[in-house]
Design a protein around this motif. Structure first.
Motif, PDB file in Angstrom:
ATOM      1  N   GLY A 138       0.786  -1.223   0.000  1.00  0.00           N
ATOM      2  CA  GLY A 138       0.000   0.000   0.000  1.00  0.00           C
ATOM      3  C   GLY A 138       0.817   1.271   0.000  1.00  0.00           C
ATOM      4  O   GLY A 138       0.267   2.370  -0.066  1.00  0.00           O
ATOM      5  N   ASP A 139       2.128   1.158   0.043  1.00  0.00           N
ATOM      6  CA  ASP A 139       2.954   2.356   0.162  1.00  0.00           C
ATOM      7  C   ASP A 139       4.388   2.036  -0.279  1.00  0.00           C
ATOM      8  O   ASP A 139       4.693   0.909  -0.678  1.00  0.00           O
ATOM      9  N   VAL A 140       5.241   3.036  -0.202  1.00  0.00           N
ATOM     10  CA  VAL A 140       6.678   2.856  -0.431  1.00  0.00           C
ATOM     11  C   VAL A 140       7.412   3.548   0.711  1.00  0.00           C
ATOM     12  O   VAL A 140       6.838   4.333   1.467  1.00  0.00           O
ATOM     13  N   GLY A 141       8.707   3.260   0.838  1.00  0.00           N
ATOM     14  CA  GLY A 141       9.489   3.856   1.903  1.00  0.00           C
ATOM     15  C   GLY A 141       9.616   5.355   1.743  1.00  0.00           C
ATOM     16  O   GLY A 141       9.763   5.864   0.630  1.00  0.00           O
ATOM     17  N   ARG A 142       9.588   6.069   2.856  1.00  0.00           N
ATOM     18  CA  ARG A 142       9.692   7.526   2.799  1.00  0.00           C
ATOM     19  C   ARG A 142      11.089   7.911   2.321  1.00  0.00           C
ATOM     20  O   ARG A 142      12.095   7.359   2.783  1.00  0.00           O
ATOM     21  N   PRO A 143      11.190   8.871   1.414  1.00  0.00           N
ATOM     22  CA  PRO A 143      12.478   9.242   0.836  1.00  0.00           C
ATOM     23  C   PRO A 143      13.119  10.470   1.483  1.00  0.00           C
ATOM     24  O   PRO A 143      13.971  11.114   0.862  1.00  0.00           O
ATOM     25  N   ASP A 144      12.718  10.777   2.708  1.00  0.00           N
ATOM     26  CA  ASP A 144      13.232  11.989   3.346  1.00  0.00           C
ATOM     27  C   ASP A 144      14.212  11.711   4.477  1.00  0.00           C
ATOM     28  O   ASP A 144      14.689  12.644   5.120  1.00  0.00           O
ATOM     29  N   LEU A 145      14.539  10.435   4.724  1.00  0.00           N
ATOM     30  CA  LEU A 145      15.371  10.109   5.884  1.00  0.00           C
ATOM     31  C   LEU A 145      16.867  10.188   5.599  1.00  0.00           C
ATOM     32  O   LEU A 145      17.663  10.386   6.506  1.00  0.00           O
ATOM     33  N   ALA A 146      17.243   9.988   4.335  1.00  0.00           N
ATOM     34  CA  ALA A 146      18.668   9.886   4.009  1.00  0.00           C
ATOM     35  C   ALA A 146      19.221  11.131   3.330  1.00  0.00           C
ATOM     36  O   ALA A 146      20.289  11.091   2.726  1.00  0.00           O
ATOM     37  N   GLN A 147      18.497  12.245   3.421  1.00  0.00           N
ATOM     38  CA  GLN A 147      18.898  13.447   2.684  1.00  0.00           C
ATOM     39  C   GLN A 147      20.297  13.935   3.048  1.00  0.00           C
ATOM     40  O   GLN A 147      21.125  14.209   2.173  1.00  0.00           O
ATOM     41  N   VAL A 219       6.604  11.670  -7.250  1.00  0.00           N
ATOM     42  CA  VAL A 219       7.334  12.462  -6.262  1.00  0.00           C
ATOM     43  C   VAL A 219       6.367  13.291  -5.427  1.00  0.00           C
ATOM     44  O   VAL A 219       6.466  13.332  -4.184  1.00  0.00           O
ATOM     45  N   LYS A 220       5.411  13.920  -6.076  1.00  0.00           N
ATOM     46  CA  LYS A 220       4.440  14.753  -5.366  1.00  0.00           C
ATOM     47  C   LYS A 220       3.611  13.935  -4.379  1.00  0.00           C
ATOM     48  O   LYS A 220       3.432  14.323  -3.221  1.00  0.00           O
ATOM     49  N   GLU A 221       3.104  12.799  -4.824  1.00  0.00           N
ATOM     50  CA  GLU A 221       2.223  11.987  -3.987  1.00  0.00           C
ATOM     51  C   GLU A 221       2.965  11.321  -2.837  1.00  0.00           C
ATOM     52  O   GLU A 221       2.441  11.228  -1.718  1.00  0.00           O
ATOM     53  N   LEU A 226       3.834  13.748   4.592  1.00  0.00           N
ATOM     54  CA  LEU A 226       4.823  13.105   5.455  1.00  0.00           C
ATOM     55  C   LEU A 226       4.977  13.904   6.747  1.00  0.00           C
ATOM     56  O   LEU A 226       5.217  15.109   6.722  1.00  0.00           O
ATOM     57  N   SER A 227       4.854  13.229   7.879  1.00  0.00           N
ATOM     58  CA  SER A 227       5.103  13.896   9.159  1.00  0.00           C
ATOM     59  C   SER A 227       6.597  13.830   9.464  1.00  0.00           C
ATOM     60  O   SER A 227       7.338  13.064   8.852  1.00  0.00           O
ATOM     61  N   ALA A 228       7.038  14.632  10.396  1.00  0.00           N
ATOM     62  CA  ALA A 228       8.453  14.634  10.757  1.00  0.00           C
ATOM     63  C   ALA A 228       8.848  13.268  11.306  1.00  0.00           C
ATOM     64  O   ALA A 228       8.094  12.656  12.072  1.00  0.00           O
ATOM     65  N   PRO A 229      10.005  12.747  10.935  1.00  0.00           N
ATOM     66  CA  PRO A 229      10.424  11.442  11.445  1.00  0.00           C
ATOM     67  C   PRO A 229      10.723  11.518  12.936  1.00  0.00           C
ATOM     68  O   PRO A 229      11.135  12.567  13.448  1.00  0.00           O
ATOM     69  N   PRO A 230      10.522  10.414  13.663  1.00  0.00           N
ATOM     70  CA  PRO A 230      10.859  10.396  15.090  1.00  0.00           C
ATOM     71  C   PRO A 230      12.321  10.758  15.324  1.00  0.00           C
ATOM     72  O   PRO A 230      13.199  10.481  14.500  1.00  0.00           O
TER      73      PRO A 230
END
Length: 469
Positions: A138-147, A219-221, A226-230
């Motif tokens: 139902g989803d893919v991994g968030r791409p904002d953790l490794a920036q 990319v947009k979707e 996305l909420s801030a990561p823990p």
């Protein structure tokens, strides 16, 4: 051939145990390795490889302890650079386990080293993928953790993830089984299904991320909402990459019964945090002053990670008798290894010693409904989506995950009611507020779910502009 998914609900995490002939492989193991060693011994097989799909952010993997105990090598995908000995696979490199094969497919985007492992059975048929955080159900991994580590924007990583999915995953057969690293409830995605296994064909039909018309739309979707990561995610990545203390040593150190006097002395003379893991129903009736309550019977480890800033924080435990080892284990899964001990005899020992205790005022939903007036201040600590779906009219929305940002704006001179969905999160919030000297509130047992059943408190799904406390 045998494939076993070892799913840990409190982390929404799936590890995998694969056997063929007299050899085995394990993918993304948890911190405590005894369950894996027991399986290997029971099946009479040798562990040949430990596969890691990436450097995990939401838990500390058991790869190092498992490799040390079994001598099996650790395998990462291309571009990984761990600070310990490991096999760095090439894209499409094949590993043999008994009569089966596992092919490494480099699928960067969630992280640069993210790798999907393709299982090829005894007959040479491609049968399953272990997709890590590249593809969820139902989803893919968030791409904002490794920036930061990748020196790339989240948009660039999302585009890379799109390419990985389209070139490496989508072309595979529809009848392939998808075994993801996480399910619903994990903070590694935003829209995961409750199921933990599916076919790739069904994901091609139902997964929004696999049904975008182009990269720009993807990319947009994927980035939307996305909420801030823990806060602990970055620290867990560092531990998985650099190494950590043996779980056996962590357990030996933490499983340390302390007398009331010793417990009190450590609490007074160090910066140790008192973590009370009892249920909210017991905690509110009496607890050691300044304790933080995060109940063991819930999403314990993720909330510890979200509420406690530093994984190195010294911790003193107050727990139900017999649960101490479980508490230490679950803390270690998210990297909180610095447990100094637990009070022997639990809270009752503290109380019976005549020590000072504190309480949280708690009422039932029915009692709240009877006393509630429309001008009463109500603070709702649920997530954004929960609040948006329905909430008490004029309630202030202050998510628990952001309490460190809003707690200083709470006016203790004005009484307020506090609730979540059922009472677990609101008691965490209550304990933090109480420790900060904010006491002029009443927490609601049963939360919004119980309030709604009374049918006496007006609710709305209209999301108004956030109000100032």
């Amino acid at each position: 051939m045998k494939v076993e998914q070892i799913y840990t609900g409190c982390l929404a995490q799936g590890a995998y145990y694969i056997v063929s002939e007299n050899e085995a492989a394990i993918i993304d193991p948890l911190r405590e390795i005894l369950p894996y060693l027991s399986r290997l011994e029971k099946d009479g097989v040798k562990l040949k490889y430990i596969f890691e799909t990436h450097f995990h952010a939401d838990f500390v993997s058991g790869h190092l302890d498992l490799s040390k105990k079994t001598k099996a090598p650790i395998v990462y995908g291309p571009t990984a650079n761990p600070e310990f000995e490991a096999i760095i696979a090439e894209d499409e490199q094949v590993f043999e386990i008994g009569k089966i094969k596992i092919k490494a497919l480099h699928t960067p985007g969630h992280t640069l080293e993210s790798t999907t492992y393709l299982l090829i059975d005894e007959d040479g048929k491609e049968t399953a993928i272990f997709s890590g955080d590249t593809l969820f159900l139902g989803d893919v991994g968030r791409p904002d953790l490794a920036q930061k580590a990748a020196n790339m924007t989240q948009e660039e990583l999302a585009g890379m993830l799109y390419d990985s999915l389209q070139t490496k995953i989508v072309p595979l057969s529809d009848d392939i089984t998808v075994y993801p690293a996480h399910g619903a409830g994990s903070a590694c995605g935003k829209n995961m299904q409750k199921e933990t296994v599916d076919t790739l064909g069904n994901q091609k039909k139902t997964n929004y991320a696999l049904n975008q018309p182009n990269k720009e739309s993807f990319v947009k979707e994927v980035l939307d909402g996305l909420s801030a990561p823990p806060k602990y995610f970055g620290m867990n990545v560092a531990m998985n990459k650099a190494g950590y203390d043996s779980f056996d040593d962590v357990m030996k150190k933490g499983n340390n019964p302390l007398s009331v006097e010793d417990f009190e002395s450590i609490a007074e003379n160090t910066d140790a945090l008192i973590l009370d893991t009892r249920g909210a129903a017991d905690f509110h009736k009496g607890f050691i002053p300044n304790s933080i309550n995060i109940g063991l019977k819930g999403d314990f480890a993720p909330w510890v990670g979200a509420m406690i800033v530093d994984v190195k924080q010294p911790i003193l435990l107050v727990s139900d008798a017999g649960t101490e080892e479980e508490v230490i284990t679950r803390l270690s899964r998210v990297g909180f290894d610095n447990v100094l001990g637990f009070i022997n005899g639990g809270f009752e020992a503290w109380k019976n010693a005549g020590k000072e205790i504190d309480v949280v005022k708690r009422i039932s939903p029915q009692e709240f409904a009877e006393v509630y007036k429309t001008d009463d201040k109500v603070i709702d600590v649920r997530k954004d989506g929960e609040y948006a779906a329905e909430h008490i009219n004029e309630a202030y929305h202050r998510p628990l995950s952001e309490i460190s940002e809003w707690v200083n704006n709470v006016d203790d001179k004005e009484h307020f009611f506090l609730h979540c969905a059922g009472g677990y999160r609101s008691m965490i919030a209550a304990s933090i507020l109480n420790a900060r000297g904010i006491r002029n509130f009443t927490e609601i047992d049963g939360g919004f779910n119980g309030i709604k059943k009374t049918e006496k408190v007006p609710t709305s799904d209209f999301v108004c502009q956030s109000k100032t406390l």
